[in-house]
Design a protein around this motif. Sequence first.
Motif, PDB file in Angstrom:
ATOM      1  N   LEU A   1     -10.605   1.254  -3.772  1.00  0.00           N
ATOM      2  CA  LEU A   1     -10.836   2.508  -3.050  1.00  0.00           C
ATOM      3  C   LEU A   1     -10.842   2.287  -1.539  1.00  0.00           C
ATOM      4  O   LEU A   1     -10.392   3.130  -0.761  1.00  0.00           O
ATOM      5  N   ARG A   2     -11.304   1.101  -1.130  1.00  0.00           N
ATOM      6  CA  ARG A   2     -11.290   0.765   0.290  1.00  0.00           C
ATOM      7  C   ARG A   2      -9.850   0.542   0.763  1.00  0.00           C
ATOM      8  O   ARG A   2      -9.406   1.072   1.777  1.00  0.00           O
ATOM      9  N   PHE A   3      -9.095  -0.233  -0.037  1.00  0.00           N
ATOM     10  CA  PHE A   3      -7.717  -0.599   0.329  1.00  0.00           C
ATOM     11  C   PHE A   3      -6.824   0.651   0.407  1.00  0.00           C
ATOM     12  O   PHE A   3      -6.078   0.841   1.369  1.00  0.00           O
ATOM     13  N   LEU A   4      -6.914   1.512  -0.595  1.00  0.00           N
ATOM     14  CA  LEU A   4      -5.984   2.642  -0.664  1.00  0.00           C
ATOM     15  C   LEU A   4      -6.404   3.820   0.225  1.00  0.00           C
ATOM     16  O   LEU A   4      -5.562   4.458   0.841  1.00  0.00           O
ATOM     17  N   TYR A   5      -7.714   4.106   0.258  1.00  0.00           N
ATOM     18  CA  TYR A   5      -8.139   5.365   0.896  1.00  0.00           C
ATOM     19  C   TYR A   5      -9.211   5.155   1.969  1.00  0.00           C
ATOM     20  O   TYR A   5      -9.772   6.131   2.465  1.00  0.00           O
ATOM     21  N   ASN A   6      -9.474   3.873   2.267  1.00  0.00           N
ATOM     22  CA  ASN A   6     -10.487   3.548   3.267  1.00  0.00           C
ATOM     23  C   ASN A   6     -11.856   4.166   2.945  1.00  0.00           C
ATOM     24  O   ASN A   6     -12.612   4.530   3.840  1.00  0.00           O
ATOM     25  N   LEU A   7     -12.158   4.316   1.667  1.00  0.00           N
ATOM     26  CA  LEU A   7     -13.459   4.850   1.253  1.00  0.00           C
ATOM     27  C   LEU A   7     -14.434   3.683   1.114  1.00  0.00           C
ATOM     28  O   LEU A   7     -14.091   2.646   0.532  1.00  0.00           O
ATOM     29  N   LYS A   8     -15.631   3.872   1.640  1.00  0.00           N
ATOM     30  CA  LYS A   8     -16.626   2.805   1.532  1.00  0.00           C
ATOM     31  C   LYS A   8     -17.395   2.994   0.217  1.00  0.00           C
ATOM     32  O   LYS A   8     -18.343   3.778   0.156  1.00  0.00           O
ATOM     33  N   ALA A   9     -16.913   2.317  -0.802  1.00  0.00           N
ATOM     34  CA  ALA A   9     -17.561   2.435  -2.113  1.00  0.00           C
ATOM     35  C   ALA A   9     -18.622   1.348  -2.245  1.00  0.00           C
ATOM     36  O   ALA A   9     -18.480   0.261  -1.698  1.00  0.00           O
TER      37      ALA A   9
ATOM     38  N   LYS B   1       0.822  -1.219   0.000  1.00  0.00           N
ATOM     39  CA  LYS B   1       0.000   0.000   0.000  1.00  0.00           C
ATOM     40  C   LYS B   1       0.856   1.269   0.000  1.00  0.00           C
ATOM     41  O   LYS B   1       0.604   2.199  -0.775  1.00  0.00           O
ATOM     42  N   ASN B   2       1.895   1.304   0.847  1.00  0.00           N
ATOM     43  CA  ASN B   2       2.698   2.531   0.912  1.00  0.00           C
ATOM     44  C   ASN B   2       3.408   2.807  -0.399  1.00  0.00           C
ATOM     45  O   ASN B   2       3.481   3.947  -0.844  1.00  0.00           O
ATOM     46  N   ALA B   3       3.908   1.740  -1.016  1.00  0.00           N
ATOM     47  CA  ALA B   3       4.599   1.921  -2.309  1.00  0.00           C
ATOM     48  C   ALA B   3       3.597   2.442  -3.340  1.00  0.00           C
ATOM     49  O   ALA B   3       3.906   3.347  -4.127  1.00  0.00           O
ATOM     50  N   LEU B   4       2.385   1.897  -3.304  1.00  0.00           N
ATOM     51  CA  LEU B   4       1.359   2.340  -4.263  1.00  0.00           C
ATOM     52  C   LEU B   4       1.008   3.805  -4.046  1.00  0.00           C
ATOM     53  O   LEU B   4       0.910   4.589  -4.992  1.00  0.00           O
ATOM     54  N   LEU B   5       0.831   4.179  -2.784  1.00  0.00           N
ATOM     55  CA  LEU B   5       0.403   5.548  -2.481  1.00  0.00           C
ATOM     56  C   LEU B   5       1.446   6.582  -2.888  1.00  0.00           C
ATOM     57  O   LEU B   5       1.122   7.741  -3.111  1.00  0.00           O
ATOM     58  N   SER B   6       2.703   6.141  -2.995  1.00  0.00           N
ATOM     59  CA  SER B   6       3.737   7.124  -3.338  1.00  0.00           C
ATOM     60  C   SER B   6       3.972   7.230  -4.853  1.00  0.00           C
ATOM     61  O   SER B   6       4.854   7.960  -5.295  1.00  0.00           O
ATOM     62  N   LEU B   7       3.166   6.533  -5.630  1.00  0.00           N
ATOM     63  CA  LEU B   7       3.346   6.618  -7.094  1.00  0.00           C
ATOM     64  C   LEU B   7       2.918   7.996  -7.602  1.00  0.00           C
ATOM     65  O   LEU B   7       2.052   8.645  -7.012  1.00  0.00           O
ATOM     66  N   PRO B   8       3.508   8.434  -8.739  1.00  0.00           N
ATOM     67  CA  PRO B   8       3.121   9.742  -9.269  1.00  0.00           C
ATOM     68  C   PRO B   8       1.729   9.720  -9.918  1.00  0.00           C
ATOM     69  O   PRO B   8       1.184   8.643 -10.174  1.00  0.00           O
ATOM     70  N   ASN B   9       1.195  10.891 -10.179  1.00  0.00           N
ATOM     71  CA  ASN B   9      -0.132  11.002 -10.807  1.00  0.00           C
ATOM     72  C   ASN B   9      -0.035  10.897 -12.329  1.00  0.00           C
ATOM     73  O   ASN B   9      -0.966  10.461 -12.996  1.00  0.00           O
ATOM     74  N   ARG B  10       1.139  11.287 -12.859  1.00  0.00           N
ATOM     75  CA  ARG B  10       1.291  11.363 -14.308  1.00  0.00           C
ATOM     76  C   ARG B  10       1.229   9.973 -14.927  1.00  0.00           C
ATOM     77  O   ARG B  10       1.815   9.023 -14.416  1.00  0.00           O
ATOM     78  N   LEU B  11       0.517   9.874 -16.048  1.00  0.00           N
ATOM     79  CA  LEU B  11       0.386   8.569 -16.703  1.00  0.00           C
ATOM     80  C   LEU B  11       1.159   8.553 -18.014  1.00  0.00           C
ATOM     81  O   LEU B  11       1.202   9.551 -18.728  1.00  0.00           O
ATOM     82  N   SER B  12       1.781   7.412 -18.307  1.00  0.00           N
ATOM     83  CA  SER B  12       2.384   7.185 -19.621  1.00  0.00           C
ATOM     84  C   SER B  12       2.471   5.670 -19.766  1.00  0.00           C
ATOM     85  O   SER B  12       2.373   4.948 -18.755  1.00  0.00           O
ATOM     86  N   ALA B  13       2.684   5.198 -20.988  1.00  0.00           N
ATOM     87  CA  ALA B  13       2.742   3.739 -21.181  1.00  0.00           C
ATOM     88  C   ALA B  13       3.873   3.149 -20.336  1.00  0.00           C
ATOM     89  O   ALA B  13       3.706   2.096 -19.690  1.00  0.00           O
ATOM     90  N   THR B  14       5.017   3.836 -20.286  1.00  0.00           N
ATOM     91  CA  THR B  14       6.151   3.290 -19.538  1.00  0.00           C
ATOM     92  C   THR B  14       5.881   3.319 -18.039  1.00  0.00           C
ATOM     93  O   THR B  14       6.124   2.323 -17.346  1.00  0.00           O
ATOM     94  N   SER B  15       5.369   4.470 -17.546  1.00  0.00           N
ATOM     95  CA  SER B  15       5.153   4.550 -16.091  1.00  0.00           C
ATOM     96  C   SER B  15       4.133   3.495 -15.657  1.00  0.00           C
ATOM     97  O   SER B  15       4.271   2.883 -14.602  1.00  0.00           O
ATOM     98  N   ILE B  16       3.139   3.241 -16.486  1.00  0.00           N
ATOM     99  CA  ILE B  16       2.126   2.245 -16.122  1.00  0.00           C
ATOM    100  C   ILE B  16       2.737   0.846 -16.152  1.00  0.00           C
ATOM    101  O   ILE B  16       2.639   0.079 -15.185  1.00  0.00           O
ATOM    102  N   SER B  17       3.418   0.511 -17.258  1.00  0.00           N
ATOM    103  CA  SER B  17       3.966  -0.855 -17.407  1.00  0.00           C
ATOM    104  C   SER B  17       4.945  -1.175 -16.281  1.00  0.00           C
ATOM    105  O   SER B  17       5.010  -2.308 -15.807  1.00  0.00           O
ATOM    106  N   LYS B  18       5.700  -0.158 -15.840  1.00  0.00           N
ATOM    107  CA  LYS B  18       6.731  -0.376 -14.824  1.00  0.00           C
ATOM    108  C   LYS B  18       6.148  -0.807 -13.478  1.00  0.00           C
ATOM    109  O   LYS B  18       6.772  -1.557 -12.749  1.00  0.00           O
TER     110      LYS B  18
END
Length: 275
Positions: free
Chosen positions: A112-120, A3-20
């Motif tokens: 959404l529950r896992f990352l932000y504890n939102l009850k979706a 979770k922590n590694a995921l939360l620190s990912l950037p917002n910008r999207l690109s094919a490379t950033s996603i695939s990585k």
Amino acid sequence: MDKNALLSLPNRLSATSISKVLVSSVFGRKVVYFSRIDSTNNCALALANQGAEEGTLVVANYQIWGRGRGRRKWIAPPNKGLLFSLILAPPHKLVYPQLLTVAGSIAVCKALRFLYNLKAQIKWPNDVLVNGKKICGLLTEVASQSGRTNALVMGIGLNVNQKKSEIPPHSRGEASSVYIEYGRKISRLSVLVAVLDYFESIYRILSKGRHQSVVDEWKKHSSTLGKQVHLKLLSREIIGTAMDMEDDGSLVIREDTGFIHKCLSGDIVEVQWIK
Ligand code: BT5
């Protein structure tokens, strides 16, 4: 998923950033990214008809003509929403392809529950809500040519960093974003990675023909059971209480007369949930 590694990912999207950073093994094994496109579903349908493999992921930073069901539109400003489509080639064991939309909605709720504890919650047939407001819509379509089905395409539009003023005006009262509900800007990449990972696990379960556990999970996340609904079908209208959801993805409605209807989302012109 870390979770922590995921939360620190950037917002910008690109094919490379996603695939990585993807952790799913099939979903996203090929990534096609556009800073601007008409609709990721249109692109994924065309790619599927040209033989693109299962798991091909089409992502856009902005859609000029994002589509909802029928003639409806999906509107999101650049850099703010998560807009993607996935090519799926479910095996024949997946007896109810309608459950794919359900699987996608459950994946969004779990992420959404896992990352932000939102009850979706899932609003039948194809919306995900947070605090009663639509945050995500799903659109599953068939890629076919000359009557032959080549694949299915699942499109997901998720409001991530939209401020209130960036929600389409006519939906403002009924729609929201993760930013509005969570109170902080977040990374679209984190959400994408988590949704695809959850979706892939649920898809595996469905593909083995074990749909019952998915239906049970759907009911757990449902915002609609017990609520009053007004359904417009092609030939008639039904008003009643949503009683149950069935294995094929249909909603069971009981009219005040006691008459029971079973409705598939494909038969529906309009759904109005009565508060
Ligand atoms: C949906 O349709 O909710 C399915 C939307 C799927 C969009 C994704 S984006 C990636 C992929 N590529 C596409 O072209 N489409 C998919 P429906 O249930 O018909 O709802 C559409 C309605 O939602 C519209 O008529 C508006 O009222 C409302 N709406 C439009 N944009 C919205 C937004 N950003 N947030 C909340 N509601 C919205």
